[in-house]
Design a protein around this motif. Structure first.
Motif, PDB file in Angstrom:
ATOM      1  N   GLY A  23       0.819  -1.206   0.000  1.00 14.78           N
ATOM      2  CA  GLY A  23       0.000   0.000   0.000  1.00 14.78           C
ATOM      3  C   GLY A  23       0.850   1.250   0.000  1.00 14.78           C
ATOM      4  O   GLY A  23       2.006   1.238   0.461  1.00 14.78           O
ATOM      5  N   ALA A  24       0.283   2.323  -0.570  1.00 16.67           N
ATOM      6  CA  ALA A  24       1.025   3.582  -0.685  1.00 16.67           C
ATOM      7  C   ALA A  24       0.120   4.770  -0.373  1.00 16.67           C
ATOM      8  O   ALA A  24       0.325   5.861  -0.880  1.00 16.67           O
ATOM      9  N   GLY A  25      -0.866   4.571   0.501  1.00 17.37           N
ATOM     10  CA  GLY A  25      -1.799   5.642   0.879  1.00 17.37           C
ATOM     11  C   GLY A  25      -1.331   6.381   2.124  1.00 17.37           C
ATOM     12  O   GLY A  25      -0.140   6.374   2.469  1.00 17.37           O
ATOM     13  N   GLY A  26      -2.298   7.003   2.798  1.00 13.93           N
ATOM     14  CA  GLY A  26      -1.984   7.812   3.971  1.00 13.93           C
ATOM     15  C   GLY A  26      -1.343   7.013   5.103  1.00 13.93           C
ATOM     16  O   GLY A  26      -0.390   7.476   5.734  1.00 13.93           O
ATOM     17  N   ALA A  27      -1.853   5.819   5.365  1.00 14.45           N
ATOM     18  CA  ALA A  27      -1.298   5.004   6.444  1.00 14.45           C
ATOM     19  C   ALA A  27       0.136   4.586   6.113  1.00 14.45           C
ATOM     20  O   ALA A  27       1.011   4.579   6.981  1.00 14.45           O
ATOM     21  N   ASN A  48       2.585  -1.540  -4.430  1.00 13.16           N
ATOM     22  CA  ASN A  48       1.214  -1.017  -4.492  1.00 13.16           C
ATOM     23  C   ASN A  48       0.523  -1.415  -5.788  1.00 13.16           C
ATOM     24  O   ASN A  48       1.162  -1.595  -6.814  1.00 13.16           O
ATOM     25  N   ARG A  49      -0.817  -1.551  -5.685  1.00 11.00           N
ATOM     26  CA  ARG A  49      -1.647  -1.880  -6.851  1.00 11.00           C
ATOM     27  C   ARG A  49      -1.413  -0.862  -7.959  1.00 11.00           C
ATOM     28  O   ARG A  49      -1.196  -1.218  -9.113  1.00 11.00           O
ATOM     29  N   THR A  50      -1.446   0.418  -7.616  1.00  2.76           N
ATOM     30  CA  THR A  50      -1.108   1.479  -8.567  1.00  2.76           C
ATOM     31  C   THR A  50       0.391   1.755  -8.418  1.00  2.76           C
ATOM     32  O   THR A  50       0.826   2.427  -7.481  1.00  2.76           O
ATOM     33  N   LYS A  76       1.959   5.230  -7.724  1.00  2.00           N
ATOM     34  CA  LYS A  76       1.851   5.801  -6.380  1.00  2.00           C
ATOM     35  C   LYS A  76       2.966   5.283  -5.472  1.00  2.00           C
ATOM     36  O   LYS A  76       3.485   6.028  -4.625  1.00  2.00           O
ATOM     37  N   THR A 104      -2.931  -1.508   3.619  1.00  2.35           N
ATOM     38  CA  THR A 104      -4.149  -1.358   2.809  1.00  2.35           C
ATOM     39  C   THR A 104      -5.359  -1.812   3.622  1.00  2.35           C
ATOM     40  O   THR A 104      -5.201  -2.475   4.649  1.00  2.35           O
ATOM     41  N   PRO A 105      -6.572  -1.472   3.162  1.00  8.13           N
ATOM     42  CA  PRO A 105      -7.760  -1.961   3.892  1.00  8.13           C
ATOM     43  C   PRO A 105      -8.079  -3.427   3.620  1.00  8.13           C
ATOM     44  O   PRO A 105      -9.054  -3.944   4.182  1.00  8.13           O
ATOM     45  N   VAL A 106      -7.285  -4.096   2.798  1.00  3.89           N
ATOM     46  CA  VAL A 106      -7.563  -5.508   2.486  1.00  3.89           C
ATOM     47  C   VAL A 106      -7.480  -6.323   3.786  1.00  3.89           C
ATOM     48  O   VAL A 106      -6.474  -6.260   4.491  1.00  3.89           O
TER      49      VAL A 106
HETATM   50  P1  ATR Z   1      -5.210   5.029   3.968  1.00  2.00           P
HETATM   51  O1  ATR Z   1      -5.200   6.489   4.269  1.00  2.00           O
HETATM   52  O2  ATR Z   1      -5.956   4.191   4.975  1.00  2.00           O
HETATM   53  O3  ATR Z   1      -3.847   4.492   3.696  1.00  2.00           O
HETATM   54  P2  ATR Z   1      -5.771   5.336   1.165  1.00  2.00           P
HETATM   55  O4  ATR Z   1      -4.955   6.560   1.190  1.00  2.00           O
HETATM   56  O5  ATR Z   1      -7.080   5.334   0.451  1.00  2.00           O
HETATM   57  O6  ATR Z   1      -6.107   4.871   2.654  1.00  2.00           O
HETATM   58  O7  ATR Z   1      -4.857   4.143   0.621  1.00  2.00           O
HETATM   59  C1  ATR Z   1      -5.322   2.861   0.482  1.00  2.00           C
HETATM   60  C2  ATR Z   1      -4.184   2.003  -0.063  1.00  2.00           C
HETATM   61  O8  ATR Z   1      -4.633   0.655  -0.105  1.00  2.00           O
HETATM   62  C3  ATR Z   1      -3.747   2.359  -1.465  1.00  2.00           C
HETATM   63  O9  ATR Z   1      -2.371   2.113  -1.582  1.00  2.00           O
HETATM   64  C4  ATR Z   1      -4.569   1.400  -2.317  1.00  2.00           C
HETATM   65  O10 ATR Z   1      -3.996   1.076  -3.560  1.00  2.00           O
HETATM   66  P3  ATR Z   1      -4.142   2.064  -4.831  1.00  2.00           P
HETATM   67  O11 ATR Z   1      -3.137   3.146  -4.622  1.00  2.00           O
HETATM   68  O12 ATR Z   1      -3.843   1.223  -6.000  1.00  2.00           O
HETATM   69  O13 ATR Z   1      -5.556   2.570  -4.810  1.00  2.00           O
HETATM   70  C5  ATR Z   1      -4.563   0.176  -1.447  1.00  2.00           C
HETATM   71  N1  ATR Z   1      -5.703  -0.705  -1.713  1.00  2.00           N
HETATM   72  C6  ATR Z   1      -7.005  -0.443  -1.429  1.00  2.00           C
HETATM   73  N2  ATR Z   1      -7.770  -1.493  -1.792  1.00  2.00           N
HETATM   74  C7  ATR Z   1      -6.938  -2.438  -2.313  1.00  2.00           C
HETATM   75  C8  ATR Z   1      -7.127  -3.732  -2.872  1.00  2.00           C
HETATM   76  N3  ATR Z   1      -8.338  -4.302  -2.941  1.00  2.00           N
HETATM   77  N4  ATR Z   1      -6.034  -4.406  -3.293  1.00  2.00           N
HETATM   78  C9  ATR Z   1      -4.815  -3.849  -3.222  1.00  2.00           C
HETATM   79  N5  ATR Z   1      -4.563  -2.631  -2.713  1.00  2.00           N
HETATM   80  C10 ATR Z   1      -5.609  -1.920  -2.258  1.00  2.00           C
END
Ligand code: ATR
Length: 269
Positions: free
Chosen positions: A123-127, A146-148, A151, A187-189
């Motif tokens: 994952g590469a989001g806020g957390a 990360n999926r994307t 990012k 990630t929320p997975v």
């Molecule tokens: P948070 O602030 O909780 O980190 P976020 O900023 O929305 O939330 O980031 C969610 C992260 O989980 C992202 O890296 C997202 O991947 P993308 O950048 O490709 O969107 C990742 N994520 C969310 N759902 C996912 C899934 N089903 N499989 C893989 N990665 C997932």
């Protein structure tokens, strides 16, 4: 007079922070109380400044307000570098980020050394931002998958100012998992009952540690895979309690009983 603390978020109904902080105040016999406040983005500044003028001691800030908070209260260096704050202290009038240190504390308290260790962050989001920052500063070599992919690459490029950080895709994840000592899911997975973990037991061994920031359910499918492989596991409540303990110490100057905070959150869950 009683000192008031709280958490602002949207939604905030299920926050475990009130239970944790009130348990610590009680254990230490402090005349303080902690409440949750649901606040929308357009009212965040008014709410924060209002709480300050009402004489609150401080606030936690949670999703989705952590980034906006540093534009309202001046951040310390760590919060500025992460780009988000989760703790506002009205005595110092400063915004702090205890998420990074909370994640590192959770790993260290489980016996995990990070200096010169390889860590894979999913994952590469806020957390991920806070966790990667903490890991980089602790001397780990961090790979963000990360999926994307773009990012992951962007976050890695930014975090390289603070340590050794690389970005990659989720392709050939097994190989990437086998190459590291610690795997962290940001990630929320795993929050959904039917979620399939990205990392499975065949990719893991007993020498590794798996840390999942998700704490609902407490044993996520990923942690179940890790346990089946004999790997060490660290759950999201361990981090939640430790980021909370660090907020508590910023506000009060007192180190709270983190075990009591953690147990109260586990019981509430
Ligand atoms: P948070 O602030 O909780 O980190 P976020 O900023 O929305 O939330 O980031 C969610 C992260 O989980 C992202 O890296 C997202 O991947 P993308 O950048 O490709 O969107 C990742 N994520 C969310 N759902 C996912 C899934 N089903 N499989 C893989 N990665 C997932």
């Amino acid at each position: 007079m009683m000192t008031i603390y709280g958490v602002v978020g949207y939604p905030v109904e299920h926050s475990l922070s009130p239970v944790m902080h009130n348990a610590a105040f009680k254990a230490l016999d402090m005349d303080c109380a902690y409440h949750k406040f649901e606040v929308k983005g357009e009212h965040l500044q008014d709410a924060i400044l209002g709480a300050r003028h009402l004489g609150f001691g401080g606030l936690n800030v949670t999703i989705p307000h952590k980034e906006a908070a540093i534009r309202i209260i001046e951040p310390d260096r760590t919060a500025l570098e992460i780009g988000a704050a989760n703790t506002l202290d009205f005595r110092q009038m400063k915004a702090f980020n205890t998420d990074a240190a909370g994640a590192i504390d959770a790993l260290r308290d489980s016996g995990v050394e990070l200096d010169n260790k390889g860590v894979l962050v999913l994952g590469a989001g806020g957390a991920a931002r806070a966790v990667v920052y903490g890991l980089a500063k602790a001397g780990a070599t961090v790979t963000i998958a990360n999926r994307t992919t773009a990012k992951a690459a962007d976050l890695a490029a930014y975090m390289r100012s603070f340590g050794s950080v690389f970005g990659t895709s989720l392709d050939s994840l097994g190989e990437k998992v086998r190459a590291v000592d610690v795997i962290i899911n940001t990630t929320p997975v795993g929050m959904g009952w039917e979620d399939k973990p990205m990392v499975t037991r065949d990719m893991l061994d007993r020498s590794q540690t798996v840390f999942d920031l998700v704490y609902k359910p407490l044993e996520t499918p990923l942690l179940r895979e890790a346990r089946a492989a004999g790997a060490r596991t660290v759950d999201g409540l361990s981090m939640l309690a430790r980021q909370g303990a660090r907020s508590f110490e910023i506000w009060t100057g007192v180190k709270p009983p983190v075990d009591i905070m953690e147990r109260s959150a586990r019981d509430a869950l």
